[in-house]
Design a protein around this motif. Sequence first.
Motif, PDB file in Angstrom:
ATOM      1  N   GLN A   1       0.839  -1.211   0.000  1.00 17.03           N
ATOM      2  CA  GLN A   1       0.000   0.000   0.000  1.00 17.03           C
ATOM      3  C   GLN A   1       0.872   1.259   0.000  1.00 17.03           C
ATOM      4  O   GLN A   1       0.596   2.222  -0.709  1.00 17.03           O
ATOM      5  CB  GLN A   1      -0.933   0.004   1.214  1.00 17.03           C
ATOM      6  CG  GLN A   1      -1.953  -1.123   1.234  1.00 17.03           C
ATOM      7  CD  GLN A   1      -1.451  -2.335   2.013  1.00 17.03           C
ATOM      8  OE1 GLN A   1      -0.255  -2.640   2.003  1.00 17.03           O
ATOM      9  NE2 GLN A   1      -2.376  -3.007   2.683  1.00 17.03           N
ATOM     10  N   ALA A   2       1.926   1.209   0.826  1.00 21.07           N
ATOM     11  CA  ALA A   2       2.826   2.366   0.920  1.00 21.07           C
ATOM     12  C   ALA A   2       3.471   2.653  -0.433  1.00 21.07           C
ATOM     13  O   ALA A   2       3.536   3.808  -0.868  1.00 21.07           O
ATOM     14  CB  ALA A   2       3.897   2.126   1.976  1.00 21.07           C
ATOM     15  N   LEU A   3       3.937   1.610  -1.116  1.00 24.45           N
ATOM     16  CA  LEU A   3       4.605   1.803  -2.401  1.00 24.45           C
ATOM     17  C   LEU A   3       3.639   2.402  -3.431  1.00 24.45           C
ATOM     18  O   LEU A   3       3.996   3.320  -4.176  1.00 24.45           O
ATOM     19  CB  LEU A   3       5.163   0.481  -2.913  1.00 24.45           C
ATOM     20  CG  LEU A   3       5.983   0.564  -4.212  1.00 24.45           C
ATOM     21  CD1 LEU A   3       7.163   1.519  -4.046  1.00 24.45           C
ATOM     22  CD2 LEU A   3       6.461  -0.820  -4.631  1.00 24.45           C
ATOM     23  N   GLY A   4       2.398   1.906  -3.430  1.00 23.59           N
ATOM     24  CA  GLY A   4       1.401   2.450  -4.355  1.00 23.59           C
ATOM     25  C   GLY A   4       1.114   3.910  -4.095  1.00 23.59           C
ATOM     26  O   GLY A   4       1.012   4.724  -5.024  1.00 23.59           O
ATOM     27  N   THR A   5       0.998   4.274  -2.818  1.00 22.31           N
ATOM     28  CA  THR A   5       0.722   5.667  -2.444  1.00 22.31           C
ATOM     29  C   THR A   5       1.902   6.566  -2.792  1.00 22.31           C
ATOM     30  O   THR A   5       1.722   7.676  -3.309  1.00 22.31           O
ATOM     31  CB  THR A   5       0.403   5.768  -0.940  1.00 22.31           C
ATOM     32  OG1 THR A   5      -0.673   4.881  -0.622  1.00 22.31           O
ATOM     33  CG2 THR A   5       0.017   7.187  -0.556  1.00 22.31           C
ATOM     34  N   LEU A   6       3.117   6.082  -2.515  1.00 23.78           N
ATOM     35  CA  LEU A   6       4.314   6.873  -2.802  1.00 23.78           C
ATOM     36  C   LEU A   6       4.509   7.066  -4.309  1.00 23.78           C
ATOM     37  O   LEU A   6       4.986   8.118  -4.748  1.00 23.78           O
ATOM     38  CB  LEU A   6       5.548   6.211  -2.183  1.00 23.78           C
ATOM     39  CG  LEU A   6       5.575   6.182  -0.649  1.00 23.78           C
ATOM     40  CD1 LEU A   6       6.750   5.349  -0.156  1.00 23.78           C
ATOM     41  CD2 LEU A   6       5.634   7.583  -0.066  1.00 23.78           C
ATOM     42  N   LYS A   7       4.128   6.078  -5.105  1.00 20.07           N
ATOM     43  CA  LYS A   7       4.221   6.220  -6.563  1.00 20.07           C
ATOM     44  C   LYS A   7       3.251   7.294  -7.067  1.00 20.07           C
ATOM     45  O   LYS A   7       3.575   8.064  -7.977  1.00 20.07           O
ATOM     46  CB  LYS A   7       3.934   4.883  -7.243  1.00 20.07           C
ATOM     47  CG  LYS A   7       5.108   3.902  -7.187  1.00 20.07           C
ATOM     48  CD  LYS A   7       4.768   2.598  -7.896  1.00 20.07           C
ATOM     49  CE  LYS A   7       5.978   1.656  -7.912  1.00 20.07           C
ATOM     50  NZ  LYS A   7       5.654   0.350  -8.558  1.00 20.07           N
ATOM     51  N   GLN A   8       2.057   7.342  -6.463  1.00 15.29           N
ATOM     52  CA  GLN A   8       1.104   8.399  -6.827  1.00 15.29           C
ATOM     53  C   GLN A   8       1.686   9.777  -6.499  1.00 15.29           C
ATOM     54  O   GLN A   8       1.572  10.720  -7.291  1.00 15.29           O
ATOM     55  CB  GLN A   8      -0.210   8.204  -6.075  1.00 15.29           C
ATOM     56  CG  GLN A   8      -1.040   7.021  -6.512  1.00 15.29           C
ATOM     57  CD  GLN A   8      -2.337   6.952  -5.726  1.00 15.29           C
ATOM     58  OE1 GLN A   8      -3.163   7.863  -5.774  1.00 15.29           O
ATOM     59  NE2 GLN A   8      -2.512   5.875  -4.978  1.00 15.29           N
ATOM     60  N   ALA A   9       2.299   9.873  -5.304  1.00 13.35           N
ATOM     61  CA  ALA A   9       2.921  11.140  -4.900  1.00 13.35           C
ATOM     62  C   ALA A   9       4.032  11.527  -5.868  1.00 13.35           C
ATOM     63  O   ALA A   9       4.162  12.693  -6.262  1.00 13.35           O
ATOM     64  CB  ALA A   9       3.473  11.021  -3.481  1.00 13.35           C
ATOM     65  N   TYR A  10       4.826  10.542  -6.278  1.00 13.19           N
ATOM     66  CA  TYR A  10       5.945  10.782  -7.193  1.00 13.19           C
ATOM     67  C   TYR A  10       5.454  11.330  -8.538  1.00 13.19           C
ATOM     68  O   TYR A  10       6.028  12.280  -9.082  1.00 13.19           O
ATOM     69  CB  TYR A  10       6.725   9.488  -7.404  1.00 13.19           C
ATOM     70  CG  TYR A  10       7.824   9.589  -8.431  1.00 13.19           C
ATOM     71  CD1 TYR A  10       9.093  10.039  -8.072  1.00 13.19           C
ATOM     72  CD2 TYR A  10       7.595   9.235  -9.760  1.00 13.19           C
ATOM     73  CE1 TYR A  10      10.106  10.143  -9.022  1.00 13.19           C
ATOM     74  CE2 TYR A  10       8.594   9.339 -10.716  1.00 13.19           C
ATOM     75  CZ  TYR A  10       9.851   9.790 -10.337  1.00 13.19           C
ATOM     76  OH  TYR A  10      10.849   9.907 -11.277  1.00 13.19           O
ATOM     77  N   ASP A  11       4.387  10.730  -9.073  1.00 12.11           N
ATOM     78  CA  ASP A  11       3.866  11.147 -10.380  1.00 12.11           C
ATOM     79  C   ASP A  11       3.412  12.611 -10.373  1.00 12.11           C
ATOM     80  O   ASP A  11       3.518  13.304 -11.389  1.00 12.11           O
ATOM     81  CB  ASP A  11       2.698  10.249 -10.788  1.00 12.11           C
ATOM     82  CG  ASP A  11       3.152   8.845 -11.167  1.00 12.11           C
ATOM     83  OD1 ASP A  11       4.345   8.670 -11.472  1.00 12.11           O
ATOM     84  OD2 ASP A  11       2.302   7.922 -11.139  1.00 12.11           O
ATOM     85  N   ILE A  12       2.894  13.063  -9.230  1.00 10.56           N
ATOM     86  CA  ILE A  12       2.458  14.457  -9.127  1.00 10.56           C
ATOM     87  C   ILE A  12       3.643  15.375  -8.829  1.00 10.56           C
ATOM     88  O   ILE A  12       3.819  16.423  -9.444  1.00 10.56           O
ATOM     89  CB  ILE A  12       1.384  14.612  -8.027  1.00 10.56           C
ATOM     90  CG1 ILE A  12       0.153  13.772  -8.361  1.00 10.56           C
ATOM     91  CG2 ILE A  12       0.995  16.084  -7.853  1.00 10.56           C
ATOM     92  CD1 ILE A  12      -0.872  13.691  -7.246  1.00 10.56           C
ATOM     93  N   MET A  13       4.494  14.947  -7.898  1.00 14.50           N
ATOM     94  CA  MET A  13       5.570  15.809  -7.427  1.00 14.50           C
ATOM     95  C   MET A  13       6.645  16.059  -8.472  1.00 14.50           C
ATOM     96  O   MET A  13       7.306  17.107  -8.462  1.00 14.50           O
ATOM     97  CB  MET A  13       6.192  15.220  -6.150  1.00 14.50           C
ATOM     98  CG  MET A  13       6.905  16.243  -5.299  1.00 14.50           C
ATOM     99  SD  MET A  13       7.528  15.580  -3.735  1.00 14.50           S
ATOM    100  CE  MET A  13       6.017  15.329  -2.821  1.00 14.50           C
ATOM    101  N   LYS A  14       6.835  15.134  -9.412  1.00 10.45           N
ATOM    102  CA  LYS A  14       7.836  15.381 -10.452  1.00 10.45           C
ATOM    103  C   LYS A  14       7.419  16.554 -11.335  1.00 10.45           C
ATOM    104  O   LYS A  14       8.254  17.203 -11.964  1.00 10.45           O
ATOM    105  CB  LYS A  14       8.067  14.121 -11.284  1.00 10.45           C
ATOM    106  CG  LYS A  14       6.918  13.685 -12.161  1.00 10.45           C
ATOM    107  CD  LYS A  14       7.238  12.381 -12.890  1.00 10.45           C
ATOM    108  CE  LYS A  14       6.052  11.918 -13.728  1.00 10.45           C
ATOM    109  NZ  LYS A  14       6.321  10.623 -14.384  1.00 10.45           N
ATOM    110  N   VAL A  15       6.103  16.845 -11.358  1.00  9.77           N
ATOM    111  CA  VAL A  15       5.595  18.005 -12.096  1.00  9.77           C
ATOM    112  C   VAL A  15       5.591  19.246 -11.218  1.00  9.77           C
ATOM    113  O   VAL A  15       6.056  20.310 -11.633  1.00  9.77           O
ATOM    114  CB  VAL A  15       4.173  17.720 -12.637  1.00  9.77           C
ATOM    115  CG1 VAL A  15       3.555  18.979 -13.236  1.00  9.77           C
ATOM    116  CG2 VAL A  15       4.220  16.612 -13.677  1.00  9.77           C
ATOM    117  N   THR A  16       5.076  19.139  -9.985  1.00 12.35           N
ATOM    118  CA  THR A  16       4.919  20.319  -9.130  1.00 12.35           C
ATOM    119  C   THR A  16       6.220  20.767  -8.477  1.00 12.35           C
ATOM    120  O   THR A  16       6.428  21.963  -8.259  1.00 12.35           O
ATOM    121  CB  THR A  16       3.887  20.045  -8.020  1.00 12.35           C
ATOM    122  OG1 THR A  16       4.319  18.928  -7.222  1.00 12.35           O
ATOM    123  CG2 THR A  16       2.517  19.740  -8.606  1.00 12.35           C
TER     124      THR A  16
END
Length: 453
Positions: free
Chosen positions: A413-428
């Motif tokens: 679950q943690a890895l899935g959540t962190l991947k979502q954060a990564y996809d947004i944060m690489k832009v923001t």
Amino acid sequence: MEVPALERFLSPGKGSGLRSRRQVRPGELLYRAEPFAYVVTKEQLGGVCEQCLQRNEHLHRCSQCKVAKYCGKSCQKEAWLDHKRECKCLQNVKPNFPPDSVRLAGRIVFKLLRQSACLSERLYSFKDLQSNAEQLSEEMKEGLGHLAHTLQLYLRAEIQDASHLPPAIDFFQIFTKNRCLNLVSVMLHQLLCLEGPQYEGWVTCNCFTISNGEMQDVGVGLYPSMSLLNHSCDPNCVIIFEGYQLLLRSIREIQIGEELTISYIESLMPTSERQKQLKRQYCFECDCCLCQDQEKDAKKLAGEEPAWKEVKDAVNEVKYPKSKEEWEKVLAKCQHLLSSHTSHLPDTNIYQLKLLDCAMDACINLEAWEQALCYGSRTLGPYRLYYPDFHPLRAVQLMRVGKLQYSQGMLPQALGTLKQAYDIMKVTHGTDHSLMQALMDLKEQCEAMMKLH
């Protein structure tokens, strides 16, 4: 890294915005700027270095004013040019402490006296900043006049004679100049804490609220060229900070000739509240697509009105808890309201959402990780609803929840959540930002632990 030049964008005229000269992809760093002047907010004094704005529990204070605190000698030496004159002013007004806006205005005056240049004035200098004094109500003018008088008293230790001021300096104008922004608290749950007269907020909104990587207020600063950016509740750019450096990043594809926009305020508010705040603080009405369709307003205020009004009042009363005892009181209040209104308020109600955030923060500060995860998990759905695209607040929230899942051994679950954060944060934030580096480290640790299991 090469600093992008604002010359890539057009400025049709002072105060009329910036437009792109070329097509821009999501996630591009459009501009990096240092402030003309900045200060640590009063609430963060003692916990954040005055120079680099990094949080540190072992700061060294200035031996003279005993107010300014630094990571070490290097930061103190670097800050001395901006601090040496205000140091006497701070000593002179003891035991009182000036509002953030007055301290910032003081630094602006001292910088003007030094006649030093600033890279963030490349397109728009301090002297170019427009005053909106004629649009202010009499009540606002009276409040700003009070702050101007407070500034005069504050500066008296260093400037006894008005003739020592640079030409054309008007104390009142220092507070009303600039149609500028309050921004990136845009992404915060609170604007700068208003202190004393309510007029303080009107003054500090002329500058940018400086936040750390996790979008928590640490300071307020003036970045003149960024004052050219206009507002939209549904912007195509965001501003993120790395220390005191301002980073302007695109979050959508921007066409040639299209205007660059940011949000001056927190978009989580209902349309009527956003319009009211924009009118009060910036003297204009917004006609962006978000304001025109008002699509999500009903969900933002879903549930029983007496219940969400009680929650709204409770959340607004929370003021930067510092001790364990204060956090325990905050958590007890949150838990009481959450249990009282279980059937009256959905988590999509914006005040219920802020209450869940508050409860999560309290649990994290009290190291109650399991409880923090429970509250944090409930926020992810509403965050996705209200911040559907690339938004730094959603990225940070996903990272926080992922970190809590990791602490509880919930590795997939943690890895899935962190991947979502990564996809947004690489832009923001971009891959070079310190928070992004911390996210990638955490993601790698999670992947390594999963391989071991």
